[in-house]
Design a protein around this motif. Structure first.
Motif, PDB file in Angstrom:
ATOM      1  N   THR A 253      16.317 -12.445   1.402  1.00  0.00           N
ATOM      2  CA  THR A 253      16.651 -11.178   0.736  1.00  0.00           C
ATOM      3  C   THR A 253      17.332 -11.087   0.061  1.00  0.00           C
ATOM      4  OG1 THR A 253      18.512 -11.447   3.022  1.00  0.00           O
ATOM      5  CG2 THR A 253      17.323 -10.157   3.697  1.00  0.00           C
ATOM      6  N   PHE A 254      17.944 -10.031  -0.771  1.00  0.00           N
ATOM      7  CA  PHE A 254      18.479  -9.696  -1.770  1.00  0.00           C
ATOM      8  C   PHE A 254      19.770  -8.987  -1.724  1.00  0.00           C
ATOM      9  CE2 PHE A 254      13.887  -8.398  -2.566  1.00  0.00           C
ATOM     10  CZ  PHE A 254      14.469  -7.266  -2.769  1.00  0.00           C
ATOM     11  N   THR A 255      20.622  -8.267  -2.431  1.00  0.00           N
ATOM     12  CA  THR A 255      21.527  -7.622  -2.247  1.00  0.00           C
ATOM     13  C   THR A 255      21.670  -6.693  -3.791  1.00  0.00           C
ATOM     14  OG1 THR A 255      22.803  -9.140  -1.074  1.00  0.00           O
ATOM     15  CG2 THR A 255      24.164  -7.172  -2.061  1.00  0.00           C
ATOM     16  N   THR A 256      20.850  -5.197  -3.779  1.00  0.00           N
ATOM     17  CA  THR A 256      21.109  -4.181  -4.326  1.00  0.00           C
ATOM     18  C   THR A 256      22.589  -3.953  -5.155  1.00  0.00           C
ATOM     19  OG1 THR A 256      21.327  -1.859  -3.387  1.00  0.00           O
ATOM     20  CG2 THR A 256      19.139  -3.389  -3.666  1.00  0.00           C
ATOM     21  N   THR A 257      22.964  -3.605  -6.264  1.00  0.00           N
ATOM     22  CA  THR A 257      23.860  -3.005  -7.520  1.00  0.00           C
ATOM     23  C   THR A 257      24.824  -2.828  -6.251  1.00  0.00           C
ATOM     24  OG1 THR A 257      22.999  -1.103  -7.599  1.00  0.00           O
ATOM     25  CG2 THR A 257      23.466  -3.450  -9.126  1.00  0.00           C
ATOM     26  N   ASP A 258      25.041  -1.880  -5.062  1.00  0.00           N
ATOM     27  CA  ASP A 258      25.507  -0.896  -4.534  1.00  0.00           C
ATOM     28  C   ASP A 258      25.673  -1.702  -3.301  1.00  0.00           C
ATOM     29  OD1 ASP A 258      23.297  -0.824  -2.789  1.00  0.00           O
ATOM     30  OD2 ASP A 258      22.825   1.112  -2.827  1.00  0.00           O
ATOM     31  N   GLY A 259      25.622  -2.211  -3.459  1.00  0.00           N
ATOM     32  CA  GLY A 259      25.851  -3.696  -1.801  1.00  0.00           C
ATOM     33  C   GLY A 259      24.923  -3.946  -0.717  1.00  0.00           C
ATOM     34  N   THR A 260      23.672  -2.956  -0.831  1.00  0.00           N
ATOM     35  CA  THR A 260      22.622  -3.337   0.414  1.00  0.00           C
ATOM     36  C   THR A 260      22.102  -4.241   0.101  1.00  0.00           C
ATOM     37  OG1 THR A 260      22.899  -0.530  -0.831  1.00  0.00           O
ATOM     38  CG2 THR A 260      20.722  -1.884   0.681  1.00  0.00           C
ATOM     39  N   VAL A 261      21.863  -5.340   1.505  1.00  0.00           N
ATOM     40  CA  VAL A 261      21.261  -6.697   1.191  1.00  0.00           C
ATOM     41  C   VAL A 261      19.832  -5.865   1.868  1.00  0.00           C
ATOM     42  CG1 VAL A 261      21.201  -7.985   3.311  1.00  0.00           C
ATOM     43  CG2 VAL A 261      23.032  -7.430   1.540  1.00  0.00           C
ATOM     44  N   THR A 262      18.767  -6.140   1.706  1.00  0.00           N
ATOM     45  CA  THR A 262      17.183  -5.796   2.014  1.00  0.00           C
ATOM     46  C   THR A 262      16.660  -6.666   1.263  1.00  0.00           C
ATOM     47  OG1 THR A 262      15.648  -3.628   1.699  1.00  0.00           O
ATOM     48  CG2 THR A 262      17.158  -4.387  -0.309  1.00  0.00           C
ATOM     49  N   SER A 263      15.194  -6.598   2.026  1.00  0.00           N
ATOM     50  CA  SER A 263      14.124  -7.350   1.539  1.00  0.00           C
ATOM     51  C   SER A 263      12.682  -6.885   0.599  1.00  0.00           C
ATOM     52  CB  SER A 263      14.091  -8.479   2.427  1.00  0.00           C
ATOM     53  OG  SER A 263      12.321  -7.422   3.060  1.00  0.00           O
ATOM     54  N   THR A 264      12.892  -5.192   1.023  1.00  0.00           N
ATOM     55  CA  THR A 264      11.966  -4.220   0.293  1.00  0.00           C
ATOM     56  C   THR A 264      11.949  -3.166  -0.815  1.00  0.00           C
ATOM     57  OG1 THR A 264      13.542  -2.662   1.774  1.00  0.00           O
ATOM     58  CG2 THR A 264      11.536  -4.136   3.070  1.00  0.00           C
ATOM     59  N   ALA A 265      12.983  -4.350  -1.638  1.00  0.00           N
ATOM     60  CA  ALA A 265      12.806  -3.223  -2.265  1.00  0.00           C
ATOM     61  C   ALA A 265      11.278  -3.383  -3.181  1.00  0.00           C
ATOM     62  CB  ALA A 265      13.517  -3.846  -4.379  1.00  0.00           C
ATOM     63  N   ASP A 266      10.641  -2.355  -3.869  1.00  0.00           N
ATOM     64  CA  ASP A 266       9.137  -2.086  -4.079  1.00  0.00           C
ATOM     65  C   ASP A 266       9.411  -1.634  -5.578  1.00  0.00           C
ATOM     66  OD1 ASP A 266       6.203  -0.825  -3.413  1.00  0.00           O
ATOM     67  OD2 ASP A 266       7.690   1.096  -3.865  1.00  0.00           O
ATOM     68  N   PHE A 267       7.917  -2.689  -6.136  1.00  0.00           N
ATOM     69  CA  PHE A 267       7.337  -2.525  -7.136  1.00  0.00           C
ATOM     70  C   PHE A 267       6.694  -2.536  -7.830  1.00  0.00           C
ATOM     71  CE2 PHE A 267      11.157  -5.005  -6.054  1.00  0.00           C
ATOM     72  CZ  PHE A 267      12.113  -4.819  -7.731  1.00  0.00           C
ATOM     73  N   GLY A 268       5.858  -0.887  -7.093  1.00  0.00           N
ATOM     74  CA  GLY A 268       4.635  -0.794  -7.771  1.00  0.00           C
ATOM     75  C   GLY A 268       4.089   1.183  -6.404  1.00  0.00           C
ATOM     76  N   THR A 269       5.364   1.499  -6.375  1.00  0.00           N
ATOM     77  CA  THR A 269       4.919   2.861  -6.237  1.00  0.00           C
ATOM     78  C   THR A 269       5.531   3.955  -7.401  1.00  0.00           C
ATOM     79  OG1 THR A 269       5.569   2.477  -4.018  1.00  0.00           O
ATOM     80  CG2 THR A 269       6.728   4.915  -4.313  1.00  0.00           C
ATOM     81  N   ASP A 270       5.208   4.877  -7.812  1.00  0.00           N
ATOM     82  CA  ASP A 270       4.931   5.848  -7.986  1.00  0.00           C
ATOM     83  C   ASP A 270       4.718   7.422  -6.773  1.00  0.00           C
ATOM     84  OD1 ASP A 270       5.099   7.982  -9.786  1.00  0.00           O
ATOM     85  OD2 ASP A 270       3.580   7.227 -11.357  1.00  0.00           O
ATOM     86  N   SER A 271       4.911   7.422  -5.992  1.00  0.00           N
ATOM     87  CA  SER A 271       5.121   8.891  -4.996  1.00  0.00           C
ATOM     88  C   SER A 271       4.941  10.346  -5.492  1.00  0.00           C
ATOM     89  CB  SER A 271       5.942   7.864  -3.615  1.00  0.00           C
ATOM     90  OG  SER A 271       5.459   8.869  -2.795  1.00  0.00           O
ATOM     91  N   GLY A 272       4.590  10.967  -5.116  1.00  0.00           N
ATOM     92  CA  GLY A 272       4.220  11.970  -5.613  1.00  0.00           C
ATOM     93  C   GLY A 272       4.864  12.945  -4.406  1.00  0.00           C
ATOM     94  N   ALA A 273       4.939  11.775  -3.261  1.00  0.00           N
ATOM     95  CA  ALA A 273       5.086  13.004  -1.970  1.00  0.00           C
ATOM     96  C   ALA A 273       7.284  12.920  -1.886  1.00  0.00           C
ATOM     97  CB  ALA A 273       4.882  12.241  -0.143  1.00  0.00           C
ATOM     98  N   SER A 274       7.750  11.957  -3.157  1.00  0.00           N
ATOM     99  CA  SER A 274       8.998  11.850  -2.756  1.00  0.00           C
ATOM    100  C   SER A 274       8.988  11.898  -4.021  1.00  0.00           C
ATOM    101  CB  SER A 274       9.109  10.707  -1.867  1.00  0.00           C
ATOM    102  OG  SER A 274       9.454   9.755  -2.958  1.00  0.00           O
ATOM    103  N   PRO A 275      10.569  11.775  -4.778  1.00  0.00           N
ATOM    104  CA  PRO A 275      10.956  11.885  -5.981  1.00  0.00           C
ATOM    105  C   PRO A 275      10.401  10.584  -7.056  1.00  0.00           C
ATOM    106  CG  PRO A 275      12.763  12.823  -5.049  1.00  0.00           C
ATOM    107  CD  PRO A 275      11.797  12.099  -4.136  1.00  0.00           C
ATOM    108  N   ILE A 276       9.804  10.676  -7.387  1.00  0.00           N
ATOM    109  CA  ILE A 276       9.045   9.372  -8.618  1.00  0.00           C
ATOM    110  C   ILE A 276      10.282   8.951  -8.521  1.00  0.00           C
ATOM    111  CG2 ILE A 276       7.531   9.436 -10.902  1.00  0.00           C
ATOM    112  CD1 ILE A 276       6.078  10.899  -9.337  1.00  0.00           C
ATOM    113  N   ALA A 277       9.702   7.954  -8.656  1.00  0.00           N
ATOM    114  CA  ALA A 277      10.729   6.397  -7.935  1.00  0.00           C
ATOM    115  C   ALA A 277       9.535   4.971  -8.815  1.00  0.00           C
ATOM    116  CB  ALA A 277      10.860   5.772  -7.042  1.00  0.00           C
ATOM    117  N   LYS A 278      10.013   4.699 -10.376  1.00  0.00           N
ATOM    118  CA  LYS A 278       9.899   3.952 -11.034  1.00  0.00           C
ATOM    119  C   LYS A 278      10.502   2.852 -11.703  1.00  0.00           C
ATOM    120  CE  LYS A 278       6.457   7.436 -13.381  1.00  0.00           C
ATOM    121  NZ  LYS A 278       6.231   7.904 -14.306  1.00  0.00           N
ATOM    122  N   GLU A 279      10.339   1.408 -12.213  1.00  0.00           N
ATOM    123  CA  GLU A 279      10.571   0.680 -12.492  1.00  0.00           C
ATOM    124  C   GLU A 279      10.989   0.100 -13.201  1.00  0.00           C
ATOM    125  OE1 GLU A 279       6.881  -1.306 -11.644  1.00  0.00           O
ATOM    126  OE2 GLU A 279       7.466   0.335 -11.037  1.00  0.00           O
TER     127      GLU A 279
END
Length: 390
Positions: A253-279
């Motif tokens: 797990t790691f912590t994002t800047t808003d304080g969320t503890v997660t292990s699922t940050a994504d580094f390969g998604t450019d999804s047309g089903a949701s707002p475009i999210a790119k790293e």
């Protein structure tokens, strides 16, 4: 080759930071500079080979790994510093395919669990010297995917250490003289996997196997993360995706800047089903206390965050370099005492919902704060040099 001491050299990271003092965009007079900060953070690769002879004898061989390949460096640059920058680096699969985009968390209706990279270990008989440009073993005997049962990972507060093991039973007499660690990653937006060689290690003495002898190969990767500007977040991401812990159900797990503890940050998604999210890689400036801690999740007092920045890459016979340079104008006067490399990513929750996140991966305390006048700017530059030879 005999068991024994091995040199703690292998691959290393040399991080150089230069923060240039406040200046107006039109200024032509030289301005004071911060003294560059230098640090070495080893990324150590240790290979252990154990032979179980059919007559009951057990033999063990160990060595510090040979240089990492260009594939590891390209994966680091693309996925930890922004694949959507204008100069993504190319990974070369063992089948000859060249890719700049591979999946690290592709989720679709057919693959709700996602498609994450994982690791494989190759065993071969080639004797050619290892090269930064290797994309395969020179004479592959077998390539074995690492199973979850062959993976272990620990975080001792200063290092993350992960081990990956496979075993091979010889069906007939064979001589082993090379082994390799492969990244098995899917093509972008598909579930077609390819193998990318991360490390190729040549043994100083061959290992001769008779029929029914068993060879166990373990790659151990150790990364020291508690030395500035490295952070635990950087190490956790690297092990989750580049070294497969996410796939094996052992994600850190790691912590994002808003304080969320997660292990699922994504580094390969450019999804047309949701707002475009790119790293993207960005730099965030702050005015807080310039004190370093390895598990820092954001600057202490944010002043400004740049737009996406480009990372320039080059290499020579001993190092792989990439450099980020960014200037940021301040409309009001400010005192800059900290800076961080931030990457945009997304977090995929249990219901496969996409949430935009930011993650701090490098933190630079600026001991001598830089005063920026209104209408002035700071120029931030760092170069990361990966040592590719022992």
């Amino acid at each position: 080759m005999k068991a024994g001491r091995f040199r703690l050299v292998a691959a290393a990271l040399l991080i150089l930071l230069a923060v240039i003092g406040a200046y107006a965009f039109t200024a032509i007079q030289p301005k004071p500079r911060e003294k560059p900060l230098a640090a070495e953070v080893p990324l150590v690769n240790i290979v252990t080979l154990t032979v179980y002879r059919s007559d009951g004898r057990v033999e063990t061989y160990r060595k510090v790994g040979d240089p990492w390949t260009q594939n590891l460096m390209a994966a680091l640059a693309n996925f930890l510093f922004g694949r959507y920058n204008t100069n993504p680096l190319t990974l070369y699969a063992r089948d000859g395919n060249a890719k700049t985009q591979v999946e690290t968390e592709y989720v679709s209706a057919l693959n709700a669990a996602g498609i994450n990279p994982y690791l494989a270990i190759g065993i071969g008989s080639g004797t050619a010297s290892p090269s930064f440009y290797d994309i395969d073993l020179t004479n592959l005997i077998t390539l074995i995917d690492v199973a979850s049962s062959g993976v272990s990972a620990t975080d001792n507060g200063t290092h993350i250490v992960a081990s990956y093991s496979v075993s091979y039973t010889a069906s007939s007499a064979v001589t082993v003289q090379e082994v390799g660690l492969y990244w098995k990653a899917a093509d972008y937006n598909t579930n077609t996997y390819r193998y990318y060689l991360f490390a190729r290690d040549v043994l100083s003495q061959p290992i001769s196997l008779a029929a029914n002898d068993v060879l166990a190969v373990t790659y151990t990767v150790a990364f020291k993360y508690n030395q500035p500007p490295m952070t635990y977040n950087f190490a956790a991401l690297m092990f989750n995706y580049l070294f497969g812990l996410r796939y094996y159900g052992k994600a850190l797990t790691f912590t994002t800047t808003d304080g969320t503890v997660t292990s699922t940050a994504d580094f390969g998604t450019d999804s047309g089903a949701s707002p475009i999210a790119k790293e993207y890689a960005k730099v965030r400036f702050g005015s807080g206390s310039p004190s370093y801690i390895a598990k820092i999740s954001d600057v202490r007092s944010a002043l400004a965050t740049t737009g996406s920045v480009q990372v320039d890459a080059r290499s020579n016979s001993t190092h792989f370099y990439f450099t980020l340079t960014v200037g940021y104008p301040f409309t009001s006067s400010a005192t800059v005492s900290e800076a961080a490399l931030i990457i945009d990513s997304i977090d995929i929750d249990a219901s496969n919902n996409y949430n935009a996140k930011q993650l701090l991966v490098l933190y630079f305390p600026i001991a001598s704060a830089v005063s920026v006048p209104a209408g002035g700017a700071v120029k931030f530059q760092f170069t990361i040099a990966f040592r590719i030879s022992p």
